[in-house]
Design a protein around this motif. Structure first.
Motif, PDB file in Angstrom:
ATOM      1  N   GLY A  38      41.296  55.124  47.028  1.00  0.00           N
ATOM      2  CA  GLY A  38      42.054  53.747  46.828  1.00  0.00           C
ATOM      3  C   GLY A  38      41.703  52.953  45.551  1.00  0.00           C
ATOM      4  N   VAL A  39      41.169  53.778  44.691  1.00  0.00           N
ATOM      5  CA  VAL A  39      40.742  53.247  43.308  1.00  0.00           C
ATOM      6  C   VAL A  39      42.036  53.687  42.400  1.00  0.00           C
ATOM      7  CG1 VAL A  39      39.097  53.310  41.717  1.00  0.00           C
ATOM      8  CG2 VAL A  39      38.190  53.592  43.874  1.00  0.00           C
ATOM      9  N   PHE A  40      42.153  52.473  41.640  1.00  0.00           N
ATOM     10  CA  PHE A  40      43.481  52.725  40.959  1.00  0.00           C
ATOM     11  C   PHE A  40      42.884  52.419  39.348  1.00  0.00           C
ATOM     12  CE2 PHE A  40      46.834  50.481  38.495  1.00  0.00           C
ATOM     13  CZ  PHE A  40      47.735  51.418  38.412  1.00  0.00           C
ATOM     14  N   ASP A  41      43.239  53.389  38.361  1.00  0.00           N
ATOM     15  CA  ASP A  41      42.953  53.125  37.172  1.00  0.00           C
ATOM     16  C   ASP A  41      44.143  52.425  36.337  1.00  0.00           C
ATOM     17  OD1 ASP A  41      40.415  54.483  37.059  1.00  0.00           O
ATOM     18  OD2 ASP A  41      41.438  56.348  36.805  1.00  0.00           O
ATOM     19  N   ILE A  42      43.828  51.236  35.848  1.00  0.00           N
ATOM     20  CA  ILE A  42      44.877  50.573  35.079  1.00  0.00           C
ATOM     21  C   ILE A  42      44.888  51.144  33.453  1.00  0.00           C
ATOM     22  CG2 ILE A  42      45.416  48.237  33.959  1.00  0.00           C
ATOM     23  CD1 ILE A  42      43.753  46.994  35.962  1.00  0.00           C
ATOM     24  N   VAL A  43      46.121  51.721  33.468  1.00  0.00           N
ATOM     25  CA  VAL A  43      46.770  52.215  32.234  1.00  0.00           C
ATOM     26  C   VAL A  43      47.841  51.665  31.963  1.00  0.00           C
ATOM     27  CG1 VAL A  43      47.041  54.313  30.714  1.00  0.00           C
ATOM     28  CG2 VAL A  43      45.505  54.262  32.895  1.00  0.00           C
ATOM     29  N   TRP A  57      48.387  42.091  36.689  1.00  0.00           N
ATOM     30  CA  TRP A  57      47.517  42.545  37.769  1.00  0.00           C
ATOM     31  C   TRP A  57      46.676  41.461  38.259  1.00  0.00           C
ATOM     32  CZ3 TRP A  57      49.591  46.468  40.312  1.00  0.00           C
ATOM     33  CH2 TRP A  57      49.897  47.561  39.493  1.00  0.00           C
ATOM     34  N   ASP A  58      46.283  40.319  37.742  1.00  0.00           N
ATOM     35  CA  ASP A  58      45.618  39.481  38.213  1.00  0.00           C
ATOM     36  C   ASP A  58      46.448  38.838  38.969  1.00  0.00           C
ATOM     37  OD1 ASP A  58      43.095  39.950  36.998  1.00  0.00           O
ATOM     38  OD2 ASP A  58      43.557  39.055  35.199  1.00  0.00           O
ATOM     39  N   ALA A  59      47.722  38.358  38.715  1.00  0.00           N
ATOM     40  CA  ALA A  59      48.457  37.718  39.717  1.00  0.00           C
ATOM     41  C   ALA A  59      48.872  38.444  40.757  1.00  0.00           C
ATOM     42  CB  ALA A  59      49.692  37.359  38.816  1.00  0.00           C
ATOM     43  N   PHE A  60      48.965  39.744  40.645  1.00  0.00           N
ATOM     44  CA  PHE A  60      49.289  40.554  41.840  1.00  0.00           C
ATOM     45  C   PHE A  60      48.006  40.533  42.902  1.00  0.00           C
ATOM     46  CE2 PHE A  60      49.908  44.510  44.524  1.00  0.00           C
ATOM     47  CZ  PHE A  60      51.126  44.297  44.871  1.00  0.00           C
ATOM     48  N   ILE A  61      46.681  40.640  42.465  1.00  0.00           N
ATOM     49  CA  ILE A  61      45.476  40.575  43.356  1.00  0.00           C
ATOM     50  C   ILE A  61      45.762  39.285  43.877  1.00  0.00           C
ATOM     51  CG2 ILE A  61      43.055  40.561  43.254  1.00  0.00           C
ATOM     52  CD1 ILE A  61      43.291  42.328  40.711  1.00  0.00           C
ATOM     53  N   GLU A  62      45.830  38.127  43.381  1.00  0.00           N
ATOM     54  CA  GLU A  62      46.041  37.038  44.053  1.00  0.00           C
ATOM     55  C   GLU A  62      46.878  36.906  45.056  1.00  0.00           C
ATOM     56  OE1 GLU A  62      46.422  32.187  42.853  1.00  0.00           O
ATOM     57  OE2 GLU A  62      46.262  33.578  41.331  1.00  0.00           O
ATOM     58  N   LEU A  63      48.206  37.527  44.766  1.00  0.00           N
ATOM     59  CA  LEU A  63      49.378  37.625  45.741  1.00  0.00           C
ATOM     60  C   LEU A  63      48.937  38.622  46.935  1.00  0.00           C
ATOM     61  CD1 LEU A  63      52.254  36.446  45.973  1.00  0.00           C
ATOM     62  CD2 LEU A  63      52.688  38.844  44.870  1.00  0.00           C
ATOM     63  N   SER A  64      48.056  39.446  46.625  1.00  0.00           N
ATOM     64  CA  SER A  64      47.479  40.476  47.733  1.00  0.00           C
ATOM     65  C   SER A  64      47.087  39.779  49.147  1.00  0.00           C
ATOM     66  CB  SER A  64      46.954  41.673  47.121  1.00  0.00           C
ATOM     67  OG  SER A  64      45.642  41.126  46.938  1.00  0.00           O
ATOM     68  N   GLY A  65      46.610  39.015  49.078  1.00  0.00           N
ATOM     69  CA  GLY A  65      45.867  38.297  50.174  1.00  0.00           C
ATOM     70  C   GLY A  65      44.731  39.120  50.642  1.00  0.00           C
ATOM     71  N   ARG A  70      39.550  43.725  42.245  1.00  0.00           N
ATOM     72  CA  ARG A  70      39.237  44.124  41.068  1.00  0.00           C
ATOM     73  C   ARG A  70      37.958  44.762  41.096  1.00  0.00           C
ATOM     74  NH1 ARG A  70      41.272  44.065  35.732  1.00  0.00           N
ATOM     75  NH2 ARG A  70      42.932  42.517  36.300  1.00  0.00           N
ATOM     76  N   LEU A  71      37.457  46.150  40.681  1.00  0.00           N
ATOM     77  CA  LEU A  71      36.262  46.500  40.631  1.00  0.00           C
ATOM     78  C   LEU A  71      35.630  46.505  39.144  1.00  0.00           C
ATOM     79  CD1 LEU A  71      36.859  49.881  42.581  1.00  0.00           C
ATOM     80  CD2 LEU A  71      35.898  47.799  43.369  1.00  0.00           C
ATOM     81  N   SER A  72      36.671  46.546  38.209  1.00  0.00           N
ATOM     82  CA  SER A  72      36.285  46.278  36.932  1.00  0.00           C
ATOM     83  C   SER A  72      37.370  45.973  35.939  1.00  0.00           C
ATOM     84  CB  SER A  72      35.434  47.736  36.281  1.00  0.00           C
ATOM     85  OG  SER A  72      36.871  48.550  36.047  1.00  0.00           O
ATOM     86  N   LEU A  76      41.338  48.952  39.928  1.00  0.00           N
ATOM     87  CA  LEU A  76      41.508  48.034  41.045  1.00  0.00           C
ATOM     88  C   LEU A  76      41.021  49.198  42.474  1.00  0.00           C
ATOM     89  CD1 LEU A  76      45.047  46.615  40.136  1.00  0.00           C
ATOM     90  CD2 LEU A  76      42.801  45.688  39.632  1.00  0.00           C
ATOM     91  N   TRP A  77      40.982  48.377  43.527  1.00  0.00           N
ATOM     92  CA  TRP A  77      40.541  48.959  44.655  1.00  0.00           C
ATOM     93  C   TRP A  77      41.397  48.588  45.925  1.00  0.00           C
ATOM     94  CZ3 TRP A  77      36.668  47.756  48.845  1.00  0.00           C
ATOM     95  CH2 TRP A  77      36.421  48.898  49.655  1.00  0.00           C
ATOM     96  N   LEU A  78      42.047  49.397  46.635  1.00  0.00           N
ATOM     97  CA  LEU A  78      42.915  49.015  47.677  1.00  0.00           C
ATOM     98  C   LEU A  78      41.949  49.086  48.890  1.00  0.00           C
ATOM     99  CD1 LEU A  78      45.900  51.316  47.231  1.00  0.00           C
ATOM    100  CD2 LEU A  78      45.777  48.990  46.945  1.00  0.00           C
ATOM    101  N   VAL A  79      41.548  47.983  49.326  1.00  0.00           N
ATOM    102  CA  VAL A  79      40.503  47.651  50.074  1.00  0.00           C
ATOM    103  C   VAL A  79      40.655  48.435  51.570  1.00  0.00           C
ATOM    104  CG1 VAL A  79      39.078  46.125  51.574  1.00  0.00           C
ATOM    105  CG2 VAL A  79      39.987  45.417  49.302  1.00  0.00           C
ATOM    106  N   ARG A  80      41.832  48.602  52.124  1.00  0.00           N
ATOM    107  CA  ARG A  80      41.852  49.223  53.456  1.00  0.00           C
ATOM    108  C   ARG A  80      42.583  50.708  53.438  1.00  0.00           C
ATOM    109  NH1 ARG A  80      45.491  44.247  56.380  1.00  0.00           N
ATOM    110  NH2 ARG A  80      44.155  42.756  55.340  1.00  0.00           N
ATOM    111  N   PHE A  81      42.352  51.221  52.064  1.00  0.00           N
ATOM    112  CA  PHE A  81      43.358  52.606  52.029  1.00  0.00           C
ATOM    113  C   PHE A  81      42.600  53.731  52.775  1.00  0.00           C
ATOM    114  CE2 PHE A  81      43.900  56.352  49.493  1.00  0.00           C
ATOM    115  CZ  PHE A  81      45.475  56.125  49.412  1.00  0.00           C
ATOM    116  N   ILE A  82      41.066  53.686  52.517  1.00  0.00           N
ATOM    117  CA  ILE A  82      40.370  54.832  53.266  1.00  0.00           C
ATOM    118  C   ILE A  82      40.490  54.938  54.902  1.00  0.00           C
ATOM    119  CG2 ILE A  82      38.019  55.764  53.671  1.00  0.00           C
ATOM    120  CD1 ILE A  82      37.073  54.676  51.205  1.00  0.00           C
TER     121      ILE A  82
END
Length: 258
Positions: A38-43, A57-65, A70-72, A76-82
């Motif tokens: 669930g780790v996403f590389d921002i390119v 992406w910062d706005a989307f993270i805030e919107l994601s609830g 953000r890992l770095s 980014l990381w999708l918390v429930r993906f695994i």
């Protein structure tokens, strides 16, 4: 390209339904492009190719609830993906889960795992460490010097086999030591060293059959010599003989025609 589960009920989820069309596309983009953990590389270049514009992406993270963190600066990381992709939990012996374990270790996510998946990760991590330790032990054993005057050529032979990806097992290395000792006692260390160096120079797999030969030839050279002897015999008028001993005919030069 991997296949992944998708939540078909998301179209009835109030959070997802409340997103704009572009935001829905961002969520699906994250779920499809992230790695096995669930780790996403921002390119930015890839984002622009997918959306035709820059993504905040910062706005989307805030919107994601809390669904995305953000890992770095560039991850980014999708918390429930695994948990979602592996509803029965991770298994340390499942090869398909190996990329997940590698990503967890790389991005230091072990503290965020469920208890079941944490135990699986720890078991897989211990198994990987044991395997590395075993490889190092085998490598050290391969580097153990051979006693006596053949120590140098023996080390060269092990390096030669390693370059060919023909590493010795512990049992194989013991047998090699014994074989070299036997050949050394029978033919002397100079003959054994010469045979080993000829084998390395010619790219041969082994050297045993060549020990004691003063001017050994490669298999191709031996075949060529046999062919030359055959042609010489049949061009000098020597009779060709069957295996039973019966003479066939003289094969000398043909008389001139006319």
């Amino acid at each position: 390209m991997s296949n992944r589960f998708t939540e078909t009920n998301k179209w009835r989820d109030s959070w997802f339904v409340g997103l704009s069309t572009r935001e829905k596309l961002c969520w699906n983009y994250l779920c499809d492009v992230c790695d096995a953990a669930g780790v996403f590389d921002i390119v930015p270049l890839n984002d622009y190719a997918a959306f035709g514009e820059r993504i905040d992406w910062d706005a989307f993270i805030e919107l994601s609830g809390g669904r995305v963190e953000r890992l770095s600066a560039d991850k980014l990381w999708l918390v429930r993906f695994i948990d979602f992709q592996n509803p029965r939990g991770l298994k340390p012996t499942n090869k398909a889960h190996a990329p997940i374990f590698r990503s967890i270790a790389k991005h230091d996510l072990s503290s965020r795992l469920s208890k079941r998946n944490l135990l699986a990760f720890q078991a897989a991590h211990r198994a990987a460490q044991d395997k590395e330790t075993e490889k190092e032990t085998d490598k050290e054993k391969e580097q153990e010097p051979y006693p006596g005057p053949l120590q140098g050529v023996f080390a060269d032979w092990l390096s030669y086999k390693a370059e060919r990806r023909e590493h010795y097992t512990e049992t194989g290395l013991k047998q090699l030591h014994g074989r070299v000792r036997n050949l050394e006692s029978e033919h002397g260390n100079e003959a054994v060293e010469a045979a080993m160096r000829r084998a390395m120079a010619n790219g041969w797999k082994g050297f045993d059959y060549d020990v004691g030969k003063s001017s050994a030839k490669s298999p191709a050279a031996r075949t060529q010599s046999a062919n030359e002897r055959f042609m010489a015999r049949h061009s000098d008028g020597e009779p060709e003989v069957r295996s039973g001993g019966g003479q066939l005919a003289l094969r000398g030069p043909r008389p001139p025609v006319g």
